[in-house]
Design a protein around this motif. Structure first.
Motif, PDB file in Angstrom:
ATOM      1  N   UNK A 208      -3.739   1.411   8.424  1.00 51.75           N
ATOM      2  CA  UNK A 208      -2.496   1.033   9.799  1.00 51.75           C
ATOM      3  C   UNK A 208      -2.704   2.558  10.587  1.00 51.75           C
ATOM      4  N   UNK A 209      -2.490   2.754  12.087  1.00 53.30           N
ATOM      5  CA  UNK A 209      -2.317   4.274  12.729  1.00 53.30           C
ATOM      6  C   UNK A 209      -1.563   4.762  12.067  1.00 53.30           C
ATOM      7  N   UNK A 210      -1.355   6.336  12.645  1.00 56.45           N
ATOM      8  CA  UNK A 210      -0.813   6.850  12.284  1.00 56.45           C
ATOM      9  C   UNK A 210       0.771   6.901  12.789  1.00 56.45           C
ATOM     10  N   UNK A 211       0.878   6.120  13.752  1.00 56.14           N
ATOM     11  CA  UNK A 211       2.534   6.015  14.653  1.00 56.14           C
ATOM     12  C   UNK A 211       2.996   4.698  13.814  1.00 56.14           C
ATOM     13  N   UNK A 212       2.453   4.208  13.067  1.00 47.09           N
ATOM     14  CA  UNK A 212       2.727   2.929  12.288  1.00 47.09           C
ATOM     15  C   UNK A 212       3.249   3.373  10.372  1.00 47.09           C
ATOM     16  N   UNK A 213       1.542   4.232  10.368  1.00 42.17           N
ATOM     17  CA  UNK A 213       2.352   5.301   8.856  1.00 42.17           C
ATOM     18  C   UNK A 213       3.749   5.698   9.052  1.00 42.17           C
ATOM     19  N   UNK A 214       4.296   6.174  10.487  1.00 42.05           N
ATOM     20  CA  UNK A 214       5.106   7.565  10.690  1.00 42.05           C
ATOM     21  C   UNK A 214       6.810   6.711   9.890  1.00 42.05           C
ATOM     22  N   UNK A 215       6.032   5.202  10.502  1.00 44.26           N
ATOM     23  CA  UNK A 215       7.398   4.208  10.912  1.00 44.26           C
ATOM     24  C   UNK A 215       7.874   3.855   9.003  1.00 44.26           C
ATOM     25  N   UNK A 216       6.397   3.990   8.202  1.00 42.59           N
ATOM     26  CA  UNK A 216       6.110   3.505   7.179  1.00 42.59           C
ATOM     27  C   UNK A 216       7.427   4.256   5.851  1.00 42.59           C
ATOM     28  N   UNK A 217       7.487   2.888   4.831  1.00 41.30           N
ATOM     29  CA  UNK A 217       8.761   4.110   4.145  1.00 41.30           C
ATOM     30  C   UNK A 217       7.909   4.133   2.793  1.00 41.30           C
ATOM     31  N   UNK A 218       6.746   2.664   2.806  1.00 43.42           N
ATOM     32  CA  UNK A 218       6.052   3.042   1.729  1.00 43.42           C
ATOM     33  C   UNK A 218       4.080   2.968   2.243  1.00 43.42           C
ATOM     34  N   UNK A 219       3.246   4.297   1.917  1.00 48.56           N
ATOM     35  CA  UNK A 219       2.512   3.723   1.754  1.00 48.56           C
ATOM     36  C   UNK A 219       1.361   3.757   0.919  1.00 48.56           C
ATOM     37  N   UNK A 220       0.116   2.642   0.520  1.00 50.90           N
ATOM     38  CA  UNK A 220      -0.461   2.702  -0.466  1.00 50.90           C
ATOM     39  C   UNK A 220      -1.547   1.009   0.106  1.00 50.90           C
ATOM     40  N   UNK A 221      -2.246   1.451  -0.595  1.00 52.15           N
ATOM     41  CA  UNK A 221      -3.714   0.254  -1.121  1.00 52.15           C
ATOM     42  C   UNK A 221      -1.983  -1.276  -0.478  1.00 52.15           C
ATOM     43  N   UNK A 222      -3.087  -2.714  -1.127  1.00 54.33           N
ATOM     44  CA  UNK A 222      -2.688  -3.950  -1.307  1.00 54.33           C
ATOM     45  C   UNK A 222      -1.813  -3.347  -2.591  1.00 54.33           C
ATOM     46  N   UNK A 223      -2.576  -2.538  -3.555  1.00 55.88           N
ATOM     47  CA  UNK A 223      -1.574  -3.366  -5.358  1.00 55.88           C
ATOM     48  C   UNK A 223      -0.176  -2.152  -5.115  1.00 55.88           C
ATOM     49  N   UNK A 224      -0.863  -1.603  -4.195  1.00 55.23           N
ATOM     50  CA  UNK A 224       0.315  -0.020  -4.596  1.00 55.23           C
ATOM     51  C   UNK A 224       1.616  -0.841  -3.680  1.00 55.23           C
ATOM     52  N   UNK A 225       1.368  -1.681  -2.317  1.00 59.95           N
ATOM     53  CA  UNK A 225       2.605  -1.743  -1.911  1.00 59.95           C
ATOM     54  C   UNK A 225       3.496  -2.876  -2.324  1.00 59.95           C
ATOM     55  N   UNK A 226       2.799  -3.746  -3.240  1.00 57.07           N
ATOM     56  CA  UNK A 226       2.396  -5.023  -4.113  1.00 57.07           C
ATOM     57  C   UNK A 226       3.958  -4.426  -5.387  1.00 57.07           C
ATOM     58  N   UNK A 227       3.326  -3.849  -5.869  1.00 53.36           N
ATOM     59  CA  UNK A 227       3.496  -3.056  -7.528  1.00 53.36           C
ATOM     60  C   UNK A 227       5.157  -2.222  -6.918  1.00 53.36           C
ATOM     61  N   UNK A 228       4.996  -1.680  -5.875  1.00 51.93           N
ATOM     62  CA  UNK A 228       6.252  -1.543  -5.003  1.00 51.93           C
ATOM     63  C   UNK A 228       7.187  -2.343  -4.711  1.00 51.93           C
ATOM     64  N   UNK A 229       7.077  -3.061  -4.571  1.00 50.38           N
ATOM     65  CA  UNK A 229       8.240  -4.455  -4.343  1.00 50.38           C
ATOM     66  C   UNK A 229       8.619  -5.118  -5.207  1.00 50.38           C
ATOM     67  N   UNK A 230       7.524  -5.540  -6.333  1.00 54.99           N
ATOM     68  CA  UNK A 230       8.003  -6.224  -7.650  1.00 54.99           C
ATOM     69  C   UNK A 230       9.115  -5.551  -8.432  1.00 54.99           C
ATOM     70  N   UNK A 231       8.399  -3.508  -8.365  1.00 56.00           N
ATOM     71  CA  UNK A 231      10.266  -3.039  -9.070  1.00 56.00           C
ATOM     72  C   UNK A 231      10.830  -2.865  -7.897  1.00 56.00           C
ATOM     73  N   UNK A 232      10.848  -3.077  -7.039  1.00 60.92           N
ATOM     74  CA  UNK A 232      12.828  -3.002  -5.836  1.00 60.92           C
ATOM     75  C   UNK A 232      12.612  -4.153  -5.497  1.00 60.92           C
ATOM     76  N   UNK A 233      12.509  -5.514  -6.165  1.00 59.71           N
ATOM     77  CA  UNK A 233      12.882  -6.866  -5.646  1.00 59.71           C
ATOM     78  C   UNK A 233      14.126  -6.909  -4.654  1.00 59.71           C
ATOM     79  N   UNK A 234      15.050  -6.086  -5.416  1.00 62.26           N
ATOM     80  CA  UNK A 234      16.495  -6.096  -4.073  1.00 62.26           C
ATOM     81  C   UNK A 234      16.387  -5.929  -2.637  1.00 62.26           C
ATOM     82  N   UNK A 235      15.276  -5.156  -2.520  1.00 69.09           N
ATOM     83  CA  UNK A 235      15.516  -4.549  -0.694  1.00 69.09           C
ATOM     84  C   UNK A 235      15.250  -6.058   0.040  1.00 69.09           C
TER      85      UNK A 235
END
Ligand code: 13P
Ligand code: SF4
Length: 316
Positions: A203-230
């Motif tokens: 994603x463009x820098x401006x979007x990355x600046x808004x991000x709480x988590x930046x990562x590959x598809x697998x990393x984003x999935x892993x984060x969500x699975x570890x924090x399903x309450x969000x």
């Protein structure tokens, strides 16, 4: 799901067993393809699985460069893709002849290429990376190493910022990841103040600046699975929501909208070319088949293997 689709899935699974084939699918594939695949993963995991499979046929449900990577790693296996037109705008933004001239113009530079490239570009490369390991692989080089990084300018400048380096960047990008609208993500955030933004580093820098988590598809999935309450706003190709919703059925995932609300621009049209029907046909006819020029394959395999070795060493 209707009966025809179930029949088609059963026929695919039967053909797969008869032919000792393995079906691999990227997270951006249509949900029904992900559901029938033996293995679903990000581009690093798909390469790792291809390198170790003992199947006779690999059906790569993804885009062309993913099939090429599997073929380069497994030259004796038949590698099929359901639709040969499933390309990648990022790989297209880096033609091998122009990249070769760029490399030649910068002697003494180490060439690091993102996996979203043709085998011809990989053959000009010292080490391949994916979004799962790019930062760590770049960091495995001395701080003063002169590095060319291609083709994704967004991933490249993100890694430059994270590692304090000044890699020379190829000016390429993905048409899907460049589309996300900062304004629309901000509006979603105001409607869901508790939501976290998950973003792919393409994603463009401006979007990355808004991000709480930046990562590959697998990393984003892993984060969500570890924090399903969000609650999550997901700034990557919307196919990943299939697995996210499957793994976290009670979590709200909101696809980040593209700037143009009249298009489905957060879908990769190339990835969506693969359908269940085409998957069945390709297994049945053992076509279309990926081929790679043997000279190019011989040179392209080294930087891919180097990536797999470094990733294994780093436990990635
Ligand atoms: P991953 O490396 O996260 O699988 O992403 C591949 C890709 O094509 C992103 O657009
Ligand atoms: Fe290529 Fe972008 Fe599609 Fe990924 S989403 S395969 S980078 S065009």
């Amino acid at each position: 799901m209707n009966c025809d689709m179930n029949d088609l899935k059963d026929s695919i699974l039967q053909l797969k067993r008869e032919k000792n084939a393995i079906i691999m699918g990227h997270y951006y594939q249509r949900g029904e393809i992900q559901d029938v695949a033996d293995y679903v993963g990000d581009s690093l995991a798909l390469a790792q699985q291809a390198a170790k499979t003992d199947a006779d046929i690999i059906v790569m449900c993804g885009v062309h460069f993913m099939g090429e990577t599997a073929k380069v790693l497994c030259p004796d296996k038949k590698v099929l893709v359901p639709d040969m037109n499933a390309g990648c705008s990022l790989a297209d933004s880096c033609p091998s002849d122009r990249f070769g001239e760029f490399v030649k113009a910068h002697p003494g530079y180490t060439v690091i290429s993102y996996v979203n490239t043709t085998a011809a570009v990989k053959s000009l490369t010292d080490v391949v990376v994916t979004s799962s390991n790019a930062r760590q692989i770049v960091d495995s080089f001395p701080k003063d190493e002169k590095i060319i990084f291609g083709p994704d300018r967004n991933l490249g400048s993100y890694i430059n910022a994270m590692t304090g380096r000044d890699m020379l960047l190829w000016d390429g990008a993905c048409h899907v990841h460049e589309q996300f609208s900062v304004e629309k993500i901000a509006k979603l955030k105001s409607e869901h103040p508790e939501a976290l933004v998950l973003a792919h580093p393409e994603c463009k820098d401006a979007v990355l600046k808004m991000a709480d988590v930046i990562g590959s598809t697998a990393a984003l999935l892993k984060y969500a699975v570890a924090h399903p309450e969000k609650v999550y706003i997901v700034a990557t190709e919307s196919g990943i929501l299939h697995e996210m919703r499957k793994r976290c059925p009670d979590t709200l995932f909101i696809p980040a909208p593209p700037a143009d609300s009249t298009c489905a621009c957060n879908e990769c049209g190339y990835m969506r070319l693969n359908t269940l029907e085409k998957l069945y046909d390709c297994l049945k006819n053992e076509s279309p088949e990926i081929t790679v020029d043997p000279d190019i394959a011989l040179r392209a395999v080294r930087p891919i293997r180097r990536m797999l070795e470094i990733s294994a060493r780093l436990g990635l």
